[in-house]
Design a protein around this motif. Structure first.
Motif, PDB file in Angstrom:
ATOM      1  N   ASP A  20       0.822  -1.206   0.000  1.00  0.00           N
ATOM      2  CA  ASP A  20       0.000   0.000   0.000  1.00  0.00           C
ATOM      3  C   ASP A  20       0.858   1.259   0.000  1.00  0.00           C
ATOM      4  OD1 ASP A  20      -2.498   1.452   0.153  1.00  0.00           O
ATOM      5  OD2 ASP A  20      -2.060   1.789   2.270  1.00  0.00           O
ATOM      6  N   THR A  66      -5.145  -4.937  -3.257  1.00  0.00           N
ATOM      7  CA  THR A  66      -6.449  -4.669  -3.864  1.00  0.00           C
ATOM      8  C   THR A  66      -7.185  -3.603  -3.044  1.00  0.00           C
ATOM      9  OG1 THR A  66      -7.541  -6.352  -2.519  1.00  0.00           O
ATOM     10  CG2 THR A  66      -6.649  -7.073  -4.666  1.00  0.00           C
ATOM     11  N   ASP A  67      -8.319  -3.153  -3.564  1.00  0.00           N
ATOM     12  CA  ASP A  67      -9.159  -2.227  -2.805  1.00  0.00           C
ATOM     13  C   ASP A  67      -9.617  -2.885  -1.504  1.00  0.00           C
ATOM     14  OD1 ASP A  67      -8.897  -0.249  -4.723  1.00  0.00           O
ATOM     15  OD2 ASP A  67     -10.774  -0.758  -5.739  1.00  0.00           O
ATOM     16  N   ARG A  68      -9.883  -4.183  -1.571  1.00  0.00           N
ATOM     17  CA  ARG A  68     -10.270  -4.935  -0.359  1.00  0.00           C
ATOM     18  C   ARG A  68      -9.124  -4.935   0.659  1.00  0.00           C
ATOM     19  NH1 ARG A  68     -13.872  -9.719   0.743  1.00  0.00           N
ATOM     20  NH2 ARG A  68     -12.703 -11.075   2.124  1.00  0.00           N
ATOM     21  N   ARG A  70      -6.842  -2.590   0.940  1.00  0.00           N
ATOM     22  CA  ARG A  70      -6.801  -1.237   1.508  1.00  0.00           C
ATOM     23  C   ARG A  70      -7.912  -1.054   2.540  1.00  0.00           C
ATOM     24  NH1 ARG A  70      -5.582  -0.341  -3.784  1.00  0.00           N
ATOM     25  NH2 ARG A  70      -3.440   0.315  -4.116  1.00  0.00           N
ATOM     26  N   ALA A  71      -9.084  -1.607   2.260  1.00  0.00           N
ATOM     27  CA  ALA A  71     -10.198  -1.526   3.221  1.00  0.00           C
ATOM     28  C   ALA A  71      -9.828  -2.238   4.516  1.00  0.00           C
ATOM     29  CB  ALA A  71     -11.468  -2.121   2.616  1.00  0.00           C
ATOM     30  N   THR A  74      -7.499   0.054   6.560  1.00  0.00           N
ATOM     31  CA  THR A  74      -8.165   1.216   7.162  1.00  0.00           C
ATOM     32  C   THR A  74      -9.238   0.820   8.166  1.00  0.00           C
ATOM     33  OG1 THR A  74      -9.755   1.363   5.345  1.00  0.00           O
ATOM     34  CG2 THR A  74      -7.728   2.683   5.154  1.00  0.00           C
ATOM     35  N   GLU A  76     -12.030  -0.705   7.450  1.00  0.00           N
ATOM     36  CA  GLU A  76     -13.360  -0.623   6.841  1.00  0.00           C
ATOM     37  C   GLU A  76     -13.928  -1.981   6.449  1.00  0.00           C
ATOM     38  OE1 GLU A  76     -13.104   2.141   3.579  1.00  0.00           O
ATOM     39  OE2 GLU A  76     -12.024   3.593   4.816  1.00  0.00           O
TER      40      GLU A  76
END
Length: 85
Positions: A20, A66-68, A70-71, A74, A76
């Protein structure tokens, strides 16, 4: 606060953070060198992270977050979304 699941460990967090923060597409060998782990250990962890959709292969032997992923970093992503993966 990040979700915690039984199969994850500190290596997983460090791999995701490196991918990231660098914004780079990296090999397990490069990740291992930067985090001072063995390539074999990082390869096994990358496989687990890939199965959970937190990293993805870009080319043969190259990975990115992936976006997952990164989630997850964070906080999320709900921990139940990672259970049993």
């Amino acid at each position: 606060m990040r979700p915690r699941v039984d199969w994850m460990n500190q290596t997983d967090d460090r791999v995701l953070e490196l991918l990231d923060e660098s914004g780079l597409i990296l090999t397990p060998a490069v990740i291992a060198k930067n985090l001072e782990y063995t390539r074999n250990w990082v390869s096994r962890r990358i496989g687990r992270l890939e199965n959970s959709g937190l990293v993805e292969p870009v080319d043969s032997g190259y990975y990115r977050i992936t976006d997952r992923g990164r989630a997850y970093l964070t906080g999320e992503l709900d921990a139940s979304d990672l259970e049993g993966e």
